[in-house]
Design a protein around this motif. Structure first.
Motif, short mmCIF file in Angstrom:
data_model
loop_
_atom_site.label_atom_id
_atom_site.label_comp_id
_atom_site.label_asym_id
_atom_site.label_seq_id
_atom_site.Cartn_x
_atom_site.Cartn_y
_atom_site.Cartn_z
N VAL A 18 0.86 -1.10 0.03
CA VAL A 18 -0.08 -0.13 0.01
C VAL A 18 0.85 1.41 -0.10
O VAL A 18 0.64 2.26 -0.71
CB VAL A 18 -0.86 -0.04 1.27
N GLU A 19 1.97 1.31 0.77
CA GLU A 19 2.79 2.34 1.06
C GLU A 19 3.53 2.65 -0.64
O GLU A 19 3.46 3.82 -1.08
CB GLU A 19 3.89 2.36 1.72
N GLU A 20 3.94 1.45 -1.32
CA GLU A 20 4.60 1.68 -2.63
C GLU A 20 3.37 2.34 -3.61
O GLU A 20 3.70 2.97 -4.57
CB GLU A 20 5.14 0.22 -3.10
N TRP A 21 2.08 1.72 -3.26
CA TRP A 21 1.28 2.29 -4.29
C TRP A 21 1.00 3.60 -3.96
O TRP A 21 0.95 4.50 -5.07
CB TRP A 21 -0.09 1.46 -4.07
N ILE A 22 0.97 4.14 -2.74
CA ILE A 22 0.68 5.59 -2.56
C ILE A 22 1.61 6.38 -3.09
O ILE A 22 1.68 7.48 -3.65
CB ILE A 22 0.64 5.74 -0.85
N ALA A 23 3.05 5.92 -3.15
CA ALA A 23 4.08 6.60 -3.54
C ALA A 23 3.99 6.72 -5.18
O ALA A 23 4.30 7.66 -5.77
CB ALA A 23 5.45 6.09 -3.27
N ALA A 24 3.36 5.48 -5.83
CA ALA A 24 3.12 5.60 -7.35
C ALA A 24 2.23 6.57 -7.56
O ALA A 24 2.12 7.27 -8.43
CB ALA A 24 2.66 4.25 -7.74
N GLU A 51 1.52 2.90 -11.67
CA GLU A 51 0.51 3.04 -10.42
C GLU A 51 -0.17 1.81 -10.73
O GLU A 51 -0.83 0.96 -9.53
CB GLU A 51 -0.14 4.26 -10.59
N ASP A 52 -0.91 1.37 -11.90
CA ASP A 52 -1.64 0.47 -12.19
C ASP A 52 -0.98 -0.90 -11.76
O ASP A 52 -1.84 -1.67 -11.00
CB ASP A 52 -2.19 0.36 -13.42
N ALA A 53 0.17 -0.98 -12.01
CA ALA A 53 0.88 -2.22 -11.57
C ALA A 53 0.98 -2.47 -10.02
O ALA A 53 0.95 -3.62 -9.45
CB ALA A 53 2.34 -2.40 -12.15
N MET A 54 1.27 -1.45 -9.48
CA MET A 54 1.38 -1.33 -7.96
C MET A 54 -0.03 -1.60 -7.25
O MET A 54 -0.13 -2.32 -6.11
CB MET A 54 1.68 0.08 -7.46
N ARG A 55 -1.06 -1.11 -8.25
CA ARG A 55 -2.61 -1.58 -7.52
C ARG A 55 -2.63 -2.92 -7.80
O ARG A 55 -3.24 -3.54 -6.65
CB ARG A 55 -3.48 -0.90 -8.36
N LYS A 57 -0.49 -5.10 -7.44
CA LYS A 57 0.42 -5.85 -6.34
C LYS A 57 -0.37 -5.65 -4.96
O LYS A 57 -0.33 -6.61 -4.15
CB LYS A 57 1.69 -5.09 -6.12
N VAL A 58 -1.01 -4.53 -4.64
CA VAL A 58 -1.82 -4.40 -3.45
C VAL A 58 -2.88 -5.40 -3.50
O VAL A 58 -3.10 -6.01 -2.31
CB VAL A 58 -2.32 -2.98 -3.32
N LYS A 59 -3.51 -5.47 -4.67
CA LYS A 59 -4.75 -6.42 -4.52
C LYS A 59 -4.20 -7.87 -4.47
O LYS A 59 -4.94 -8.69 -3.53
CB LYS A 59 -5.47 -6.30 -5.70
N ASP A 60 -3.12 -8.22 -4.92
CA ASP A 60 -2.48 -9.67 -4.53
C ASP A 60 -2.23 -9.82 -3.20
O ASP A 60 -2.56 -10.95 -2.61
CB ASP A 60 -1.54 -9.83 -5.38
N ALA A 61 -1.56 -8.77 -2.46
CA ALA A 61 -1.24 -8.85 -1.33
C ALA A 61 -2.34 -9.05 -0.30
O ALA A 61 -2.24 -9.74 0.82
CB ALA A 61 -0.50 -7.59 -0.83
N LYS A 62 -3.27 -8.24 -0.63
CA LYS A 62 -4.64 -8.15 0.24
C LYS A 62 -5.17 -9.59 0.13
O LYS A 62 -5.67 -9.98 1.18
CB LYS A 62 -5.56 -7.02 -0.18
N ALA A 63 -5.41 -10.00 -0.94
CA ALA A 63 -6.17 -11.35 -1.11
C ALA A 63 -5.13 -12.27 -0.47
O ALA A 63 -5.84 -13.33 0.27
CB ALA A 63 -5.93 -11.84 -2.51
N ALA A 64 -3.87 -12.55 -0.39
CA ALA A 64 -3.16 -13.36 0.27
C ALA A 64 -3.33 -13.45 1.78
O ALA A 64 -3.31 -14.48 2.41
CB ALA A 64 -1.53 -13.48 -0.17
N TYR A 65 -3.47 -12.29 2.20
CA TYR A 65 -3.55 -12.05 3.67
C TYR A 65 -5.12 -12.36 4.07
O TYR A 65 -5.23 -13.09 5.04
CB TYR A 65 -3.35 -10.60 3.95
N GLU A 66 -5.89 -11.92 3.43
CA GLU A 66 -7.40 -12.23 3.57
C GLU A 66 -7.53 -13.79 3.44
O GLU A 66 -8.28 -14.51 4.45
CB GLU A 66 -8.40 -11.88 2.75
N ASP A 67 -6.95 -14.57 2.76
CA ASP A 67 -6.78 -15.83 2.45
C ASP A 67 -6.45 -16.71 3.60
O ASP A 67 -6.89 -17.64 4.35
CB ASP A 67 -6.15 -16.73 1.19
#
Length: 76
Positions: A18-24, A51-55, A57-67
């Motif tokens: 998320v922090e990387e995405w914010i920077a992008a 920015e789109d690529a970082m988004r 990455k965030v979605k993938d990380a969120k899904a892994a954490y939620e799973d």
């Protein structure tokens, strides 16, 4: 010390993404405010793709954490 080090790691990975995405997003926004030249527009467009690529990455990380949370607390 947490009872769930795996979850802690996944949560941290999500927060870092998320922090990387914010920077992008900020980079893209800054480039949207520059002069109107082809070179600057190209940089702005590239920032959008980053920015789109970082988004993603965030979605993938969120899904892994939620799973992992579902697995840990609900068994599925």
């Amino acid at each position: 010390m947490s009872d769930h080090p795996e979850l802690d790691a996944l949560q941290q990975a999500y927060k870092d993404a998320v922090e990387e995405w914010i920077a992008a997003i900020r980079k893209e926004e800054a480039l949207a405010s520059v002069t109107h030249s082809i070179a600057e527009v190209d940089k702005w467009e590239q920032a959008h793709f980053e920015e789109d690529a970082m988004r993603g990455k965030v979605k993938d990380a969120k899904a892994a954490y939620e799973d992992a949370l579902r697995e840990e607390f609900f068994g599925f």
